[in-house]
Each structure stands twice: as structure tokens, then as C-alpha cells.
Design a protein around this motif. Structure first.
Motif, short mmCIF file in Angstrom:
data_model
loop_
_atom_site.label_atom_id
_atom_site.label_comp_id
_atom_site.label_asym_id
_atom_site.label_seq_id
_atom_site.Cartn_x
_atom_site.Cartn_y
_atom_site.Cartn_z
N VAL A 165 54.95 91.42 -18.06
CA VAL A 165 53.98 92.45 -17.67
C VAL A 165 52.97 92.69 -18.80
CG1 VAL A 165 53.69 94.89 -17.03
CG2 VAL A 165 55.53 93.56 -16.01
N ALA A 166 53.48 92.80 -20.03
CA ALA A 166 52.59 93.04 -21.18
C ALA A 166 51.61 91.87 -21.36
CB ALA A 166 53.39 93.26 -22.44
N LEU A 167 52.11 90.63 -21.20
CA LEU A 167 51.22 89.46 -21.31
C LEU A 167 50.17 89.46 -20.22
CD1 LEU A 167 53.93 86.73 -22.11
CD2 LEU A 167 52.17 87.56 -23.69
N GLY A 168 50.58 89.88 -19.01
CA GLY A 168 49.63 89.97 -17.89
C GLY A 168 48.53 90.98 -18.13
N MET A 186 55.39 84.38 -5.02
CA MET A 186 56.35 85.48 -4.91
C MET A 186 56.96 85.75 -6.26
SD MET A 186 59.44 86.00 -2.19
CE MET A 186 60.54 87.43 -2.25
N VAL A 187 57.06 87.03 -6.59
CA VAL A 187 57.63 87.43 -7.88
C VAL A 187 58.66 88.54 -7.66
CG1 VAL A 187 55.83 89.14 -8.38
CG2 VAL A 187 57.05 88.10 -10.26
N ILE A 188 59.77 88.46 -8.41
CA ILE A 188 60.76 89.54 -8.44
C ILE A 188 60.80 90.01 -9.89
CG2 ILE A 188 63.16 90.21 -8.05
CD1 ILE A 188 63.41 87.96 -6.02
N LYS A 191 52.19 92.33 -9.70
CA LYS A 191 50.93 91.56 -9.81
C LYS A 191 50.69 91.17 -11.27
CE LYS A 191 45.93 92.11 -9.27
NZ LYS A 191 44.84 92.94 -8.72
N VAL A 192 50.85 92.13 -12.18
CA VAL A 192 50.60 91.87 -13.61
C VAL A 192 51.68 90.94 -14.16
CG1 VAL A 192 50.21 92.97 -15.85
CG2 VAL A 192 49.54 94.17 -13.78
N ALA A 193 52.93 91.12 -13.70
CA ALA A 193 54.03 90.26 -14.15
C ALA A 193 53.79 88.81 -13.73
CB ALA A 193 55.36 90.76 -13.59
N ALA A 194 53.30 88.62 -12.50
CA ALA A 194 53.03 87.26 -12.00
C ALA A 194 51.97 86.58 -12.86
CB ALA A 194 52.56 87.33 -10.54
#
Length: 331
Positions: free
Chosen positions: A312-315, A149-151, A132-135
Motif C-alpha cells: 500500500v505504501a509503495l502504491g 484481483m487483489v486480496i 487499489k493502492v495495494a495492487a
């Protein structure tokens, strides 16, 4: 006043995003311990330099395994070191911390992550799921009623998720990720070249000539290690085709996991994913032609985030802003 921080607590690296400043720390998740007295010798980059090169009494430990805490005390020592280094605490206040976890994390593991963050100097601790955070960090608007969708391929886990209206609809977490790629290369070279190499060397091979699909037949690299037959140092030539072969089985588990998630996705959201494609994030997304491999097998467009390593960090930065503005509205 304390500055709020977002932490991507990865198996391979820890990234910290400070409110208003962006990503201020990116260091390996490694701690070097003196086994004679249990004291911390080095943390992060300095400890990573010691991996595979320490004397008997110094042990370089990765305190996270498959995205979760394997050694609580060492994780706490590592986080405390990084938070102290950033000097984010206020005179009387502690920073709020947003920290990320894989989707398959158990309630016990969730408590351990939150507790480690609190003991290392955090005030209020929030836990969010990595895909979720990566997206969000990759620039997807997951808060609309549409399928994304994210991988997210990290060091210890690959998290696959379909998101809509700010929540995960279906997901799967796999243990094949960056570290297992390195281990696959180590095993392949041992079996096919009788050469023993370390995981750091395998990682260097992966970055230099690694490919998920249609490897360059002319690409190769000289690899040094120990001959397992006579124990002497030896150098061999490893080709990009061999590296691709070593990774194929593991990468197909990622493709199978993505298929499984798509099969469980409601048809309206599946239609959105055909239009919008699948977003790849995490360090593993940097493997050459991985997008082509997944697109070839799933028949869906695949995109790689602009900054996959930092997604993820940016999210966490975006979510910290949301938390701060929500606090202001309530205050």
C-alpha cells in the motif's frame, strides 16, 4: 518546499512514503497516553513496547479499529508526531497527503480520515481505497481494460477487489485480518491449554509456526502465559497443526469473501483473473501457505506480492508521482 507524502494508515502499522525518497517510516499504530492528564507519553515503536506492560495510569491505545478511526484525537496526535518527525513541511507550504482507507468506509469515516490528515499538518489531502493502492504497489497495471484481483490482508481489515481501467469493479471488506488471527490463537490456547496469553505472544506464535494449509506436523513452539486455573505462570507446547486449526474458520471467511467477489465479477474480467491469478498483499499475506489455501478452494492461481507489507505504501508513491506530473501539466 514541502514534500508530498503517502500514508498507509493501518490498524496495526503506519507506513509513510515520501515523494522522491520511498518508504521513510514504518511504526506500529499505537499511542501511550497518561490517563491522569491526557498527555501523550509515547508513539509508534516506543508505545508498542508498552502494550500489556503499562502501570494503571498509562494506557497503550490503538486509535484505529477495523481500518477506520476509532479515536480521532489520538489518531491526530499520532499522525502529527510522525509528520513532525519526518520534517516534511516547507517554510510556508504544507505537504499534500495521499491517505488510504478500506473499501467499506462510510462518508463520515472518510471525512474523519481527511480531517485527521489536515489537522496533523497536511495541505491538500487525497483519499484512495486500499486494495487499489495495494495492487499498484504490488506491480499490477490496473489502468488497462483487463481484470486484476487483489486480496489485501492488513491488521484490521481484509479488502478484496477486482480492478479494471484504474477503478474498483467489485469489492468486499472483511473484519477478519491480522489482529483477528492473533485473537483466534489467544482463544484457542485458552480453551485447549487453559493458558492465558497476550496478543503480542499470539502474533509471535503466528509468525513462527503459523500456517494456513498443510501445517508441518513436527513444528511446535514453547509458549509461556498464565494458567487460568491457579493464576501461576506456566509453559506449554503448541503445535503448528493447532495454530492452523485455530485460524481455519476465520480464513474460510476470507475464501468465502473472495468467492462472493468473483461471483459478482463480469465474465470477461473473470477470464482475465484465471489467466493472471489473484495477488495477495498486506502483512496477512505472509502467513505460510495462505496462497495454497486460496488457490485450492477457488481453483485460480494465487501469487504473493514481493513486498506484501509495503504494497500500500509503495502504491501511494506511484500515485503521488501521477498527481505531481498532472499538476505540472496543468501548471
Amino acid at each position: 518546499m514541502a514534500r508530498d507524502i503517502g500514508i498507509d494508515l493501518g490498524t496495526a502499522n503506519v507506513l509513510i512514503n515520501m515523494a522522491g525518497k520511498g518508504i521513510v517510516l514504518n511504526e506500529p499504530s499505537v499511542v501511550a497516553i497518561d490517563t491522569n492528564n491526557g498527555s501523550v507519553v509515547a508513539v509508534g515503536t516506543e508505545a508498542y513496547k508498552m502494550v500489556g506492560r503499562t502501570p494503571g495510569n498509562i494506557k497503550a491505545i490503538r486509535p484505529l479499529k477495523d481500518g477506520v478511526i476509532a479515536d480521532f484525537d489520538v489518531t491526530e496526535a499520532m499522525l502529527s508526531y510522525f509528520i513532525e518527525k519526518l520534517n516534511v513541511k516547507g517554510f510556508m507550504a504544507k505537504p499534500s497527503i495521499l491517505i488510504c482507507a478500506p473499501t467499506n468506509v462510510t462518508s463520515v469515516e472518510q471525512k474523519a480520515i481527511i480531517q485527521a490528515a489536515e489537522k496533523s499538518g497536511g495541505g491538500k489531502v487525497y483519499l484512495e481505497f486500499e486494495p487499489k493502492v495495494a495492487a499498484i504497489g504490488a506491480g499490477l497495471d490496473i489502468f488497462k481494460p483487463q481484470g486484476n484481483m487483489v486480496i489485501d490482508i492488513g491488521g484490521g481489515t481484509t479488502d478484496i477487489a477486482v480492478l479494471s481501467m484504474g477503478e474498483i469493479v467489485t469489492s468486499r471488506s472483511l473484519t477478519f485480518a491480522g489482529n483477528k488471527m492473533d485473537q483466534s490463537i489467544v482463544a484457542y490456547i485458552k480453551k485447549n491449554h487453559n493458558l492465558l496469553i497476550g496478543e503480542r505472544t499470539a502474533e509471535a506464535i503466528k509468525k513462527a509456526i503459523g500456517s494456513a494449509f498443510e501445517a508441518d506436523p513436527d513444528a511446535n513452539i514453547q509458549v509461556r502465559g498464565r494458567d487460568i486455573r491457579d493464576g501461576l505462570p506456566k509453559e506449554v507446547t503448541v503445535t503448528a497443526t493447532e495454530v492452523q486449526e485455530s485460524l481455519t474458520d476465520g480464513l474460510m471467511t476470507v475464501v468465502a469473501g473472495a468467492k462472493e467477489v468473483l461471483e459478482k465479477t463480469p465474465p470477461e474480467l473473470s477470464a482475465d483473473i484465471i489467466d493472471r491469478g489473484i495477488m495477495l498483499t498486506g502483512g496477512g499475506a505472509l502467513l505460510k501457505h495462505l496462497d495454497q489455501l486460496i488457490a485450492h478452494h477457488l481453483q485460480v492461481p494465487v501469487l504473493t506480492a514481493d513486498n506484501p507489507l509495503d504494497a500500500v505504501a509503495l502504491g501511494t508513491g506511484v500515485l503521488l508521482e501521477n498527481i505531481a506530473s498532472h499538476r505540472k501539466r496543468r501548471g
